[in-house]
Design a protein around this motif. Structure first.
Motif, PDB file in Angstrom:
ATOM      1  N   ASP B   2       1.130  -1.276   0.527  1.00  0.00           N
ATOM      2  CA  ASP B   2      -0.626  -0.337  -0.307  1.00  0.00           C
ATOM      3  C   ASP B   2       0.881   1.298   0.121  1.00  0.00           C
ATOM      4  OD1 ASP B   2       0.974  -1.191   2.157  1.00  0.00           O
ATOM      5  OD2 ASP B   2      -0.534  -0.966   3.340  1.00  0.00           O
ATOM      6  N   ASN B   3       0.080   2.414   0.050  1.00  0.00           N
ATOM      7  CA  ASN B   3       0.601   3.327  -0.170  1.00  0.00           C
ATOM      8  C   ASN B   3       1.909   4.352   1.094  1.00  0.00           C
ATOM      9  OD1 ASN B   3      -0.075   4.817  -2.700  1.00  0.00           O
ATOM     10  ND2 ASN B   3      -2.440   5.446  -1.481  1.00  0.00           N
ATOM     11  N   PRO B   4       1.081   3.217   2.195  1.00  0.00           N
ATOM     12  CA  PRO B   4       2.671   3.949   3.262  1.00  0.00           C
ATOM     13  C   PRO B   4       3.677   3.149   3.583  1.00  0.00           C
ATOM     14  CG  PRO B   4       0.518   3.975   4.405  1.00  0.00           C
ATOM     15  CD  PRO B   4       0.353   3.015   2.642  1.00  0.00           C
ATOM     16  N   HIS B  18      17.208   6.468   9.780  1.00  0.00           N
ATOM     17  CA  HIS B  18      16.801   6.367  10.994  1.00  0.00           C
ATOM     18  C   HIS B  18      15.591   6.849  11.352  1.00  0.00           C
ATOM     19  CE1 HIS B  18      18.944   9.331  12.919  1.00  0.00           C
ATOM     20  NE2 HIS B  18      17.414  10.027  13.010  1.00  0.00           N
ATOM     21  N   GLY B  19      14.550   6.130  12.029  1.00  0.00           N
ATOM     22  CA  GLY B  19      13.521   6.166  11.767  1.00  0.00           C
ATOM     23  C   GLY B  19      12.700   7.146  12.371  1.00  0.00           C
ATOM     24  N   TYR B  20      13.206   8.126  13.447  1.00  0.00           N
ATOM     25  CA  TYR B  20      13.119   9.400  13.805  1.00  0.00           C
ATOM     26  C   TYR B  20      13.187  10.369  12.399  1.00  0.00           C
ATOM     27  CZ  TYR B  20      13.211  13.790  17.255  1.00  0.00           C
ATOM     28  OH  TYR B  20      13.034  14.619  17.770  1.00  0.00           O
ATOM     29  N   GLU B  21      14.739   9.916  11.529  1.00  0.00           N
ATOM     30  CA  GLU B  21      14.984  11.206  10.999  1.00  0.00           C
ATOM     31  C   GLU B  21      13.607  10.897   9.307  1.00  0.00           C
ATOM     32  OE1 GLU B  21      18.443   9.362   9.385  1.00  0.00           O
ATOM     33  OE2 GLU B  21      18.444  11.152   7.559  1.00  0.00           O
ATOM     34  N   ILE B  22      13.582   9.035   9.387  1.00  0.00           N
ATOM     35  CA  ILE B  22      12.514   9.637   8.102  1.00  0.00           C
ATOM     36  C   ILE B  22      10.916  10.678   8.761  1.00  0.00           C
ATOM     37  CG2 ILE B  22      10.107   7.548   7.515  1.00  0.00           C
ATOM     38  CD1 ILE B  22      12.635   5.829   7.607  1.00  0.00           C
ATOM     39  N   ASN B  23      10.190  10.297  10.266  1.00  0.00           N
ATOM     40  CA  ASN B  23       9.192  10.301  10.895  1.00  0.00           C
ATOM     41  C   ASN B  23      10.120  12.565  10.743  1.00  0.00           C
ATOM     42  OD1 ASN B  23       7.592   9.524  11.364  1.00  0.00           O
ATOM     43  ND2 ASN B  23       8.822   8.161  13.072  1.00  0.00           N
ATOM     44  N   GLU B  24      10.543  13.197  10.725  1.00  0.00           N
ATOM     45  CA  GLU B  24      10.769  14.766  11.111  1.00  0.00           C
ATOM     46  C   GLU B  24      11.028  15.443   9.038  1.00  0.00           C
ATOM     47  OE1 GLU B  24      13.355  17.155  12.954  1.00  0.00           O
ATOM     48  OE2 GLU B  24      11.148  15.598  13.852  1.00  0.00           O
ATOM     49  N   PHE B  25      11.604  14.464   8.264  1.00  0.00           N
ATOM     50  CA  PHE B  25      11.775  14.725   6.840  1.00  0.00           C
ATOM     51  C   PHE B  25      10.251  14.161   6.089  1.00  0.00           C
ATOM     52  CE2 PHE B  25      11.491  13.650   2.332  1.00  0.00           C
ATOM     53  CZ  PHE B  25      12.106  14.308   2.278  1.00  0.00           C
ATOM     54  N   ILE B  26       9.317  13.734   6.854  1.00  0.00           N
ATOM     55  CA  ILE B  26       7.668  13.703   6.563  1.00  0.00           C
ATOM     56  C   ILE B  26       6.974  15.019   6.609  1.00  0.00           C
ATOM     57  CG2 ILE B  26       5.400  12.749   7.307  1.00  0.00           C
ATOM     58  CD1 ILE B  26       7.060  10.384   6.341  1.00  0.00           C
ATOM     59  N   GLU B  27       7.226  15.003   7.934  1.00  0.00           N
ATOM     60  CA  GLU B  27       6.444  16.351   8.941  1.00  0.00           C
ATOM     61  C   GLU B  27       7.156  17.275   8.287  1.00  0.00           C
ATOM     62  OE1 GLU B  27       6.595  17.207  13.491  1.00  0.00           O
ATOM     63  OE2 GLU B  27       6.517  15.152  12.848  1.00  0.00           O
ATOM     64  N   LEU B  44       5.355  -0.169  11.293  1.00  0.00           N
ATOM     65  CA  LEU B  44       5.425  -0.496   9.414  1.00  0.00           C
ATOM     66  C   LEU B  44       7.198  -0.585   9.147  1.00  0.00           C
ATOM     67  CD1 LEU B  44       3.921  -0.939   6.951  1.00  0.00           C
ATOM     68  CD2 LEU B  44       4.163   1.345   5.846  1.00  0.00           C
ATOM     69  N   LEU B  45       7.156   0.356   9.983  1.00  0.00           N
ATOM     70  CA  LEU B  45       9.648   0.032   9.782  1.00  0.00           C
ATOM     71  C   LEU B  45       9.451  -1.446   9.865  1.00  0.00           C
ATOM     72  CD1 LEU B  45      11.023   2.899   9.923  1.00  0.00           C
ATOM     73  CD2 LEU B  45      10.969   1.480   8.266  1.00  0.00           C
ATOM     74  N   LEU B  48       8.243  -4.063   7.819  1.00  0.00           N
ATOM     75  CA  LEU B  48       9.090  -4.042   6.347  1.00  0.00           C
ATOM     76  C   LEU B  48      10.453  -4.770   6.714  1.00  0.00           C
ATOM     77  CD1 LEU B  48       8.436  -0.441   5.288  1.00  0.00           C
ATOM     78  CD2 LEU B  48       7.805  -2.323   4.180  1.00  0.00           C
ATOM     79  N   GLN B  49      10.791  -4.541   7.635  1.00  0.00           N
ATOM     80  CA  GLN B  49      11.559  -5.860   8.539  1.00  0.00           C
ATOM     81  C   GLN B  49      11.765  -6.486   8.440  1.00  0.00           C
ATOM     82  OE1 GLN B  49      13.395  -6.806  11.666  1.00  0.00           O
ATOM     83  NE2 GLN B  49      15.703  -6.152  11.222  1.00  0.00           N
ATOM     84  N   ALA B  50      10.317  -7.329   9.473  1.00  0.00           N
ATOM     85  CA  ALA B  50       9.937  -8.834   9.121  1.00  0.00           C
ATOM     86  C   ALA B  50      10.438  -9.554   7.814  1.00  0.00           C
ATOM     87  CB  ALA B  50       8.853  -9.020   9.288  1.00  0.00           C
ATOM     88  N   LYS B  51       9.133  -8.510   6.830  1.00  0.00           N
ATOM     89  CA  LYS B  51       9.026  -9.549   5.587  1.00  0.00           C
ATOM     90  C   LYS B  51      10.915  -8.694   4.216  1.00  0.00           C
ATOM     91  CE  LYS B  51       4.479  -7.320   4.605  1.00  0.00           C
ATOM     92  NZ  LYS B  51       3.715  -6.448   4.082  1.00  0.00           N
ATOM     93  N   GLY B  52      11.721  -8.351   4.802  1.00  0.00           N
ATOM     94  CA  GLY B  52      13.093  -8.962   3.995  1.00  0.00           C
ATOM     95  C   GLY B  52      13.227  -8.101   3.266  1.00  0.00           C
TER      96      GLY B  52
END
Lengths: 177, 177
Positions: B2-4, B18-27, B44-45, B48-52
């Motif tokens: 999906d989109n996310p 890293h996660g925080y960086e991603i959230n910052e970027f989106i914001e 979600l990250l 995505l990791q679990a799915k490889g």
DNA sequence: TTTTCCATGTAACTCGTTACATGATTTC
DNA sequence: GAAATCATGTAACGAGTTACATGGAAAA
């Protein structure tokens, strides 16, 4: 209060219906526009009743399975009016999430991008043609200049604008070094 | 897919974050267009990791909190390419659910409808103006004639078409007896 | 007689949101 | 010394989807 609820309340406005009937109606007349699954509709009707927005009574005709007939309560009428006003008043800007592909266009080769956008163009053009062919729903829900036809008209206008934008974008993309 | 997920994979394409960086970027850069909550992004990250599709390694700089840095795996690259092609190829017709109000227009008085649609018009016009003022994001994600700017341009074109349609619809509505 | 129609539901699952929790560290 | 920043998460909840279950009646 979200779109699915709004849809159900709207279908019950001025006309009692049972669950099966509602699902049939959506499938036959609105499937092009909204997607509300049967199971969702049934459980949503339950929730709407729990909230006091619709009233339910069971009826049976002949030896058919008994049906649950729903109708708007005064609170439901009020809520519907509120949702309708809100929906008409707000612009609800045409989706953006679908534009993620454009946002990431830089991650693909220019020629490949152009090829894909050409496919999109073809699909879009087919969509517009199909929409313009949609038979008049006049009277299906309301009467006069509104109802499904109005929404179809808007949709077609938006898709045509999308087509025009896409053509211009393709020209610019191809002009890129 | 999906989109996310598409969004996250796209942000990791060609650049570990890293996660925080991603959230910052989106914001900071994309909040106008997409809404992905922090908690959603973090979990979600994980998925995505679990799915490889992404690989994760922890790093620590100075005495700051340790961060989990994500990057695309080969499978993730492949999936992203697939999603990008799909997104560019498909038309993703401008939303229809928002048109429920129009569909139910028959359930409200003509004058009240016109008044509400005028409010919508004003809101829409303000939206277009605001969009046209959006500063160039050029280079934020890709480079050249694409990225956020392209999406903004499309959005503006669609909104302008919406405005034109709305004006025509208002004229017709007011001409009704 | 087999399929389709009528009519309603349940159970398991995934997804996304909200609100909350933690704790060090830099900035004001 | 207080506040914002850095950085990640958990728990509870509601909403929607899929697949499955039922069982009589009408139509093919």
């Amino acid at each position: 209060m979200d779109n699915p609820s709004f849809l159900l309340l709207g279908l019950l406005k001025g006309q009692s219906r049972h669950g099966y009937e509602i699902n049939e109606f959506i499938e036959r007349n609105l499937s092009r526009f909204v997607s509300l699954k049967k199971a969702t509709a049934y459980s949503l009707l339950d929730r709407l009743q729990a909230k006091g927005l619709v009233a339910e009574h069971t009826e049976q005709i002949g030896k058919r399975p008994p049906r649950k007939v729903y109708s708007l309560t005064p609170a439901g009428e009020e809520e519907f009016a509120r949702l309708l006003a809100e929906s008409l008043r707000s612009a609800a800007s045409p989706e953006f999430y679908g534009d993620l592909g454009l946002i990431f266009l830089g991650h693909i080769g220019r020629e490949e991008a152009v090829a894909l956008l050409r496919e999109r163009r073809a699909e879009l053009e087919a969509g517009v043609t199909a929409l313009r062919r949609v038979p008049k729903h006049d009277g299906v829900i309301g009467a006069g200049l509104h109802g499904v036809d109005l929404a179809v008209g808007r949709q077609a206008a938006l898709m045509e604008a999308d087509l025009a934008w896409l053509d211009a974008a393709l020209v610019r993309l191809e002009a890129e070094t």
